[in-house]
Design an enzyme around this catalytic site. Structure first.
Site, PDB file in Angstrom:
ATOM      1  CD  GLU A  71     166.409 137.429 -40.898  1.00 49.09           C
ATOM      2  OE1 GLU A  71     167.343 137.359 -41.391  1.00 49.09           O
ATOM      3  OE2 GLU A  71     166.082 136.115 -40.489  1.00 49.09           O
ATOM      4  CB  SER A  77     172.073 136.307 -18.041  1.00 51.84           C
ATOM      5  OG  SER A  77     172.150 137.731 -18.302  1.00 51.84           O
ATOM      6  CG  HIS A 121     168.914 129.264 -25.834  1.00 48.66           C
ATOM      7  ND1 HIS A 121     168.671 128.454 -24.566  1.00 48.66           N
ATOM      8  CD2 HIS A 121     170.251 128.964 -24.854  1.00 48.66           C
ATOM      9  CE1 HIS A 121     168.570 129.617 -23.535  1.00 48.66           C
ATOM     10  NE2 HIS A 121     170.252 129.543 -23.963  1.00 48.66           N
ATOM     11  CB  SER A 122     170.175 132.164 -27.823  1.00 49.12           C
ATOM     12  OG  SER A 122     171.799 131.713 -27.556  1.00 49.12           O
TER      13      SER A 122
HETATM   14  C1  LIG Z   1     173.272 129.632 -13.026  1.00 45.15           C
HETATM   15  C2  LIG Z   1     173.135 129.555 -14.719  1.00 45.15           C
HETATM   16  N1  LIG Z   1     174.065 128.964 -15.086  1.00 45.15           N
HETATM   17  C3  LIG Z   1     173.560 128.776 -17.024  1.00 45.15           C
HETATM   18  C4  LIG Z   1     173.170 129.794 -17.589  1.00 45.15           C
HETATM   19  C5  LIG Z   1     172.998 129.445 -19.041  1.00 45.15           C
HETATM   20  N2  LIG Z   1     172.061 128.859 -19.526  1.00 45.15           N
HETATM   21  C6  LIG Z   1     171.078 130.279 -20.422  1.00 45.15           C
HETATM   22  S1  LIG Z   1     169.619 129.706 -20.842  1.00 45.15           S
HETATM   23  C7  LIG Z   1     169.921 128.151 -20.336  1.00 45.15           C
HETATM   24  C8  LIG Z   1     169.129 127.340 -20.809  1.00 45.15           C
HETATM   25  C9  LIG Z   1     167.794 127.065 -19.650  1.00 45.15           C
HETATM   26  O1  LIG Z   1     166.620 125.935 -20.033  1.00 45.15           O
HETATM   27  P1  LIG Z   1     164.955 126.549 -19.999  1.00 45.15           P
HETATM   28  O2  LIG Z   1     164.975 127.076 -17.712  1.00 45.15           O
HETATM   29  O3  LIG Z   1     164.804 125.281 -20.043  1.00 45.15           O
HETATM   30  O4  LIG Z   1     165.155 127.912 -20.471  1.00 45.15           O
HETATM   31  P2  LIG Z   1     164.765 127.696 -21.980  1.00 45.15           P
HETATM   32  O5  LIG Z   1     165.802 128.312 -22.594  1.00 45.15           O
HETATM   33  O6  LIG Z   1     164.252 126.388 -22.505  1.00 45.15           O
HETATM   34  O7  LIG Z   1     163.100 129.111 -22.220  1.00 45.15           O
HETATM   35  C10 LIG Z   1     171.381 127.822 -19.518  1.00 45.15           C
HETATM   36  C11 LIG Z   1     172.193 126.185 -19.209  1.00 45.15           C
HETATM   37  C12 LIG Z   1     173.262 130.122 -16.827  1.00 45.15           C
HETATM   38  N3  LIG Z   1     172.316 131.171 -17.688  1.00 45.15           N
HETATM   39  N4  LIG Z   1     172.668 130.716 -15.589  1.00 45.15           N
END
Ligand SMILES: Cc1ncc(C[n+]2csc(CCOP(=O)(O)OP(=O)(O)O)c2C)c(N)n1
Ligand SMILES: [Mg+2]
EC number: 1.2.4.4
Length: 447
Positions: free
Chosen positions: A123, A209, A338-339
């Site tokens: 929030e 990240s 997701h975020s």
């Molecule tokens: C190398 C890289 N590629 C792409 C991203 C963008 N990104 C951030 S989170 C995410 C998805 C990750 O999914 P998962 O590992 O299943 O974790 P969840 O969010 O489901 O917990 C992506 C593609 C990133 N942070 N780093």
């Protein structure tokens, strides 16, 4: 022990790969590891021209005279280990971890406190008070069940959605908030995005990240722990999406060949942002990959905190005793977006989310368990909700009142001696703020 028996049902090298993986390990040992493992030299193959058996160093197998491709689903339908059913009833008494009331209440309070903190910080972001946030809704069981099975000094490498691990290690709400608010109390001095926690005291390596970078780093740390005879395990969390990164392969293979005491803990929550698992892989999830690397693997119900606990506890015990990696795939569901940068209604149905939220939630399952034992009731629930919300709100208000760190701190702590280029940027920032400082809210920052 019953737990041991359950985990012994893992899909490891001896079962999935047959003897095929062993010579590969031997070969790699001979290519560089042999110095630290001299005994491997002694396992020499016996060569004989009279022998029609295959002699290739890369595989131990028989010849066949019929053309046949191996089916990709040779390992499929890996079962999901669980202890409790959806109503919180223990299915097989021999799998009951028999935890004390105090311990199970700590599970429940950590999971629900995390939930409350998520709600307030989510929030806050919506109101523009913080820049970004990621909730942990639906995955609380994976965090708490695994954290509880570790020793407090076991080193944690997280992805970004494992705040419950820190919560279980009693990381104060004030520090969660300080990090998300980037205020002067933030251990990272305001230099990271929200949810990128890190805490040396709690043996929790700072989140970064870029996906999967923590995997080979964690393996390096586990290898170091092994060489130091530290009697310690490293746990490395990652999402099933991150498991598609090349770094995951590098990490798994190094851990297997270097025989490192590490637990790879995959939270398979169904999505990598908007990409569903059905578009992420064609094999049987992440657990199916373990045997390919020669890693003992298990799939558990991540919404069953006791199943997660049992599997992690046994993996920890064996990883340290035997110096070998384990892979746990915890099946769960990401109930939140997701975020705060995502709107999941664009790619999944409300019905789907509701199912997990209302019918298969790790918190309600544990609450059923507690209530059926007479360890928790509606009155206690009401009081705890009020108390936990108060705690979170107090920490939140305190965090908001604090100053931000001095902007000059963005230049420190990376290099022991600041390189010229960085010093120039620092001077440039100082000049800029001297000239245009009035355009910035500098009174919110520490001098
Ligand atoms: C190398 C890289 N590629 C792409 C991203 C963008 N990104 C951030 S989170 C995410 C998805 C990750 O999914 P998962 O590992 O299943 O974790 P969840 O969010 O489901 O917990 C992506 C593609 C990133 N942070 N780093
Ligand atoms: Mg995911």
């Amino acid at each position: 022990m019953a737990v041991a028996a359950a985990v012994a049902k893992v899909w490891g090298s001896s079962r999935g790969l047959g003897r095929a993986g062993l010579p590969l390990l031997r070969l790699l040992g001979a290519c560089g590891l042999a110095r630290s493992h001299p005994h491997r030299w002694q396992r020499q193959q016996h060569f004989s021209s009279l022998n029609d058996k295959p002699q290739f160093p890369g595989a131990s197998a028989e010849f066949i005279d019929k053309l046949e491709f191996i089916q990709p689903n040779v390992i499929s339908g890996i079962p999901i280990y669980r202890v409790m059913d959806r109503q919180g009833q223990i299915i097989n008494p021999s799998e009951d971890p028999h935890l004390s009331q105090e311990k199970v209440l700590k599970f429940y309070k950590s999971m629900t406190l995390l939930n409350t903190m998520d709600r307030i910080l989510y929030e806050s972001q919506r109101q523009g008070r913080i820049s970004f946030y990621m909730t942990n809704y639906g995955e609380e069981g994976t965090h708490v069940g695994s954290a509880a099975a570790l020793d407090d000094t076991d080193l944690v490498f997280g992805q970004y959605r494992e705040a419950g691990v820190l919560m279980y290690r009693d990381y104060p709400l004030e520090l969660f908030m300080a990090q998300c608010y980037s205020n002067v109390s933030d251990l990272g001095k305001g230099r990271q995005m929200p949810v990128h926690y890190g805490c040396r005291e709690r043996h929790f390596v700072t989140i970064s990240s870029p996906l999967a970078t923590q995997i080979p780093q964690a393996v390096g740390a586990a290898y170091a722990a092994k060489r130091a005879n530290a009697n310690r395990v490293v746990i490395c969390y990652f999402g099933e999406g991150a498991a598609s990164e090349g770094d995951a392969h590098a990490g798994f293979n190094f851990a297997a060949t270097l025989e490192c005491p590490i637990i790879f803990f995959c939270r398979n929550n169904g999505y990598a942002i908007s990409t569903p698992t059905s578009e992420q892989y064609r094999g049987d999830g992440i657990a199916a990959r373990g045997p390919g690397y020669g890693i003992l693997s298990i799939r558990v119900d991540g919404n069953d905190v006791f199943a997660v606990y049992n599997a992690t506890k046994e993996a920890r015990r064996r990883a340290v005793a035997e110096n070998q990696p384990f892979l746990i795939e915890a099946m769960t569901y990401r109930i939140g977006h997701h975020s705060t940068s995502d709107d999941s209604s664009a790619y999944r149905s409300v019905d789907e989310v509701n199912y997990w939220d209302k019918q298969d939630h790790p918190i309600s399952r544990l609450r059923h368990y507690l209530q059926s034992r007479g360890w928790w009731d509606d009155e206690q629930e009401k009081a705890w909700r009020k108390q936990s919300r108060k705690k979170v709100m107090e920490a939140f208000e305190q965090a908001e009142r604090k100053l931000k760190p001095n902007p000059n701190l963005i230049f420190s702590d990376v290099y022991q001696e600041m390189p010229t280029q960085l010093r120039k940027q620092q001077e440039s920032l100082a000049r800029h703020l001297q000239t245009y400082g009035e355009h910035y809210p500098l009174d919110h920052f520490e001098k």
